[in-house]
Design a protein around this motif. Structure first.
Motif, PDB file in Angstrom:
ATOM      1  N   UNK A  94       0.909  -1.442   0.028  1.00  0.00           N
ATOM      2  CA  UNK A  94       0.085   0.066  -0.004  1.00  0.00           C
ATOM      3  C   UNK A  94       0.766   1.249  -0.127  1.00  0.00           C
ATOM      4  N   UNK A  95       0.346   2.403  -0.572  1.00  0.00           N
ATOM      5  CA  UNK A  95       1.033   3.697  -0.524  1.00  0.00           C
ATOM      6  C   UNK A  95       2.205   3.621  -1.295  1.00  0.00           C
ATOM      7  N   UNK A  96       2.546   2.694  -2.321  1.00  0.00           N
ATOM      8  CA  UNK A  96       3.758   3.038  -3.225  1.00  0.00           C
ATOM      9  C   UNK A  96       3.684   4.229  -4.015  1.00  0.00           C
ATOM     10  N   UNK A  97       4.935   5.040  -3.779  1.00  0.00           N
ATOM     11  CA  UNK A  97       4.873   6.104  -4.538  1.00  0.00           C
ATOM     12  C   UNK A  97       4.163   6.347  -6.029  1.00  0.00           C
ATOM     13  N   UNK A  98       4.333   5.080  -6.758  1.00  0.00           N
ATOM     14  CA  UNK A  98       3.768   5.372  -8.053  1.00  0.00           C
ATOM     15  C   UNK A  98       2.190   5.262  -7.926  1.00  0.00           C
ATOM     16  N   UNK A  99       1.758   4.557  -7.114  1.00  0.00           N
ATOM     17  CA  UNK A  99       0.139   4.921  -6.662  1.00  0.00           C
ATOM     18  C   UNK A  99      -0.079   6.458  -6.148  1.00  0.00           C
ATOM     19  N   UNK A 100       0.724   6.668  -4.992  1.00  0.00           N
ATOM     20  CA  UNK A 100       0.411   8.020  -4.651  1.00  0.00           C
ATOM     21  C   UNK A 100       0.563   9.195  -5.832  1.00  0.00           C
ATOM     22  N   UNK A 101       1.641   9.167  -6.328  1.00  0.00           N
ATOM     23  CA  UNK A 101       1.997  10.224  -7.438  1.00  0.00           C
ATOM     24  C   UNK A 101       1.457  10.096  -8.742  1.00  0.00           C
ATOM     25  N   UNK A 102       1.442   8.814  -9.351  1.00  0.00           N
ATOM     26  CA  UNK A 102       0.687   8.565 -10.787  1.00  0.00           C
ATOM     27  C   UNK A 102      -0.747   8.499 -10.597  1.00  0.00           C
ATOM     28  N   UNK A 103      -1.146   7.665  -9.614  1.00  0.00           N
ATOM     29  CA  UNK A 103      -2.631   7.406  -9.548  1.00  0.00           C
ATOM     30  C   UNK A 103      -3.271   8.258  -8.570  1.00  0.00           C
ATOM     31  N   UNK A 104      -2.600   9.046  -7.966  1.00  0.00           N
ATOM     32  CA  UNK A 104      -3.275  10.096  -7.340  1.00  0.00           C
ATOM     33  C   UNK A 104      -3.831   9.684  -5.809  1.00  0.00           C
ATOM     34  N   UNK A 105      -3.208   8.751  -5.113  1.00  0.00           N
ATOM     35  CA  UNK A 105      -3.684   8.009  -3.803  1.00  0.00           C
ATOM     36  C   UNK A 105      -3.364   9.158  -2.847  1.00  0.00           C
ATOM     37  N   UNK A 106      -4.369   9.460  -2.243  1.00  0.00           N
ATOM     38  CA  UNK A 106      -3.788  10.315  -1.082  1.00  0.00           C
ATOM     39  C   UNK A 106      -3.731   9.380   0.246  1.00  0.00           C
ATOM     40  N   UNK A 107      -3.275  10.192   1.414  1.00  0.00           N
ATOM     41  CA  UNK A 107      -3.060   9.460   2.869  1.00  0.00           C
ATOM     42  C   UNK A 107      -4.186   8.630   3.178  1.00  0.00           C
ATOM     43  N   UNK A 108      -5.322   9.320   3.230  1.00  0.00           N
ATOM     44  CA  UNK A 108      -6.656   8.759   3.657  1.00  0.00           C
ATOM     45  C   UNK A 108      -6.930   7.503   2.877  1.00  0.00           C
ATOM     46  N   UNK A 109      -6.819   7.409   1.680  1.00  0.00           N
ATOM     47  CA  UNK A 109      -7.205   6.097   0.856  1.00  0.00           C
ATOM     48  C   UNK A 109      -5.916   5.205   1.090  1.00  0.00           C
ATOM     49  N   UNK A 110      -4.980   5.456   1.268  1.00  0.00           N
ATOM     50  CA  UNK A 110      -3.845   4.541   1.776  1.00  0.00           C
ATOM     51  C   UNK A 110      -4.280   4.061   2.942  1.00  0.00           C
ATOM     52  N   UNK A 111      -4.430   4.921   3.948  1.00  0.00           N
ATOM     53  CA  UNK A 111      -4.936   4.347   5.376  1.00  0.00           C
ATOM     54  C   UNK A 111      -5.939   3.178   5.431  1.00  0.00           C
ATOM     55  N   UNK A 112      -7.042   3.689   4.441  1.00  0.00           N
ATOM     56  CA  UNK A 112      -8.232   2.783   4.245  1.00  0.00           C
ATOM     57  C   UNK A 112      -7.758   1.260   3.914  1.00  0.00           C
ATOM     58  N   UNK A 113      -6.945   1.392   2.753  1.00  0.00           N
ATOM     59  CA  UNK A 113      -6.495   0.267   1.975  1.00  0.00           C
ATOM     60  C   UNK A 113      -5.642  -0.573   2.897  1.00  0.00           C
ATOM     61  N   UNK A 114      -4.786   0.020   3.743  1.00  0.00           N
ATOM     62  CA  UNK A 114      -3.872  -0.607   4.704  1.00  0.00           C
ATOM     63  C   UNK A 114      -4.790  -1.386   5.803  1.00  0.00           C
ATOM     64  N   UNK A 115      -5.547  -0.547   6.180  1.00  0.00           N
ATOM     65  CA  UNK A 115      -6.466  -0.978   7.299  1.00  0.00           C
ATOM     66  C   UNK A 115      -7.306  -2.333   6.955  1.00  0.00           C
ATOM     67  N   UNK A 116      -7.921  -2.083   5.754  1.00  0.00           N
ATOM     68  CA  UNK A 116      -8.892  -3.283   5.314  1.00  0.00           C
ATOM     69  C   UNK A 116      -8.063  -4.476   4.795  1.00  0.00           C
ATOM     70  N   UNK A 117      -7.185  -4.247   4.298  1.00  0.00           N
ATOM     71  CA  UNK A 117      -6.134  -5.707   4.020  1.00  0.00           C
ATOM     72  C   UNK A 117      -5.664  -6.345   5.005  1.00  0.00           C
ATOM     73  N   UNK A 118      -5.134  -5.607   6.236  1.00  0.00           N
ATOM     74  CA  UNK A 118      -4.899  -6.122   7.596  1.00  0.00           C
ATOM     75  C   UNK A 118      -6.184  -6.901   8.020  1.00  0.00           C
ATOM     76  N   UNK A 119      -7.339  -6.194   8.019  1.00  0.00           N
ATOM     77  CA  UNK A 119      -8.506  -6.826   8.759  1.00  0.00           C
ATOM     78  C   UNK A 119      -9.026  -8.006   7.843  1.00  0.00           C
ATOM     79  N   UNK A 120      -8.598  -8.069   6.476  1.00  0.00           N
ATOM     80  CA  UNK A 120      -9.089  -9.159   5.794  1.00  0.00           C
ATOM     81  C   UNK A 120      -7.888 -10.298   5.450  1.00  0.00           C
ATOM     82  N   UNK A 121      -6.989 -10.265   6.559  1.00  0.00           N
ATOM     83  CA  UNK A 121      -5.970 -11.458   6.234  1.00  0.00           C
ATOM     84  C   UNK A 121      -4.792 -11.232   5.494  1.00  0.00           C
ATOM     85  N   UNK A 122      -4.445 -10.172   5.082  1.00  0.00           N
ATOM     86  CA  UNK A 122      -3.412  -9.867   4.052  1.00  0.00           C
ATOM     87  C   UNK A 122      -2.045  -9.252   5.215  1.00  0.00           C
ATOM     88  N   UNK A 123      -0.900  -9.550   4.985  1.00  0.00           N
ATOM     89  CA  UNK A 123       0.077  -8.709   5.304  1.00  0.00           C
ATOM     90  C   UNK A 123       0.302  -7.517   4.645  1.00  0.00           C
TER      91      UNK A 123
END
Ligand code: PGA
Length: 254
Positions: A94-123
């Motif tokens: 999550x939060x790879x710089x290419x996703x942040x800077x090319x795809x425009x992902x902001x901190x809030x989306x990176x946070x949601x992805x990180x937490x959701x993935x952890x909650x759903x059994x991914x490291x």
């Protein structure tokens, strides 16, 4: 501390190319010693190929490069954590710089992805890092703090603290060093990793000492050993130099 060697294949490799590279890695590595893990972040279409090649090899795992924070639904083009797991992934970036800077992902989306993935059994390997402009403006610490705080502020108590050990790693990747051939110097890496460790300490207390921090950005066979010898560098995240299995094997061997 767990050591992690991660390959980020980005948007490279067909299924047959991925199978071939993963088989070469499996052959070269055999079984990883306890406490060491190799993760290949493969493109979605090749996750199952890499996972098949790694079957029966302890410590060799596969990850997705992105996911969407929902179980399922009308999200055209997106992939859920459950789908990644079904394909054979144990990790996600999550939060790879290419996703942040090319795809425009902001901190809030990176946070949601990180937490959701952890909650759903991914490291999760959560990437952070500053642009050259931010570094030159003296904003390194502020940027890393903002990127990390966004994730930890949103973290439910059930996921935080010691529960994160073995599930969350942080990748420090200065944006100006990614794919540019400009590796950060030892002092820059040492300082940024110390800052990251201290910030994690503020956010998760003593668990911070048990979360691996990986360096990424133009890691090559000839600089890997020097980087791994630095304090607070617990692994490497390798893009370009991971595409050839032999070069990634040399990095791990270093
Ligand atoms: P690089 O990429 O090794 O090609 O600089 C690193 C990354 O993007 O994770």
């Amino acid at each position: 501390m767990q050591k992690i060697f991660a390959a980020n294949w980005k948007m490279y490799k067909t299924r047959s190319q991925a199978s071939q590279s993963a088989q070469e890695l499996a052959k070269g590595l055999g079984q990883m010693p306890a406490g060491q893990e190799v993760v290949v972040f493969a493109p979605f279409t090749a996750i199952s190929c890499a996972a098949d090649a790694f079957k029966g090899h302890a410590g060799l795992t596969v990850g997705g490069q992105n996911c969407y924070p929902a179980e399922e639904g009308a999200f055209t083009g997106e992939t859920s954590p459950a789908m990644l797991r079904d394909a054979g992934a144990a990790w996600v970036l999550t939060g790879h710089s290419e996703r942040r800077h090319i795809m425009g992902e902001d901190d809030a989306l990176v946070a949601r992805k990180t937490i959701f993935a952890l909650e759903h059994g991914l490291n999760v390997l959560l990437c952070i890092g500053e642009t050259l402009e931010q570094r030159e403006a003296g904003k390194l610490n502020a940027v890393l703090e903002r990127q990390l705080a966004a994730v930890f502020a949103a973290m439910p108590a059930s996921l935080g603290g010691a529960a994160l050990v073995g599930k969350l790693a942080v990748g420090y990747e200065p944006v100006w060093a990614i794919g540019t051939g400009k590796v950060a110097g030892p002092k820059e890496v040492l300082d940024a990793h110390a800052v990251t460790r201290a910030l994690l300490g503020k956010l998760v207390g003593e668990t911070a000492s048990r979360l691996p921090i990986l360096y990424g950005g133009s890691v090559k066979p000839n600089n890997a050993a020097g980087l791994m010898a630095l304090d607070n560098v617990d692994g490497l995240l390798v893009g370009g130099a991971s595409l050839e299995a032999q070069s990634f094997l040399q990095i791990i061997g270093a």
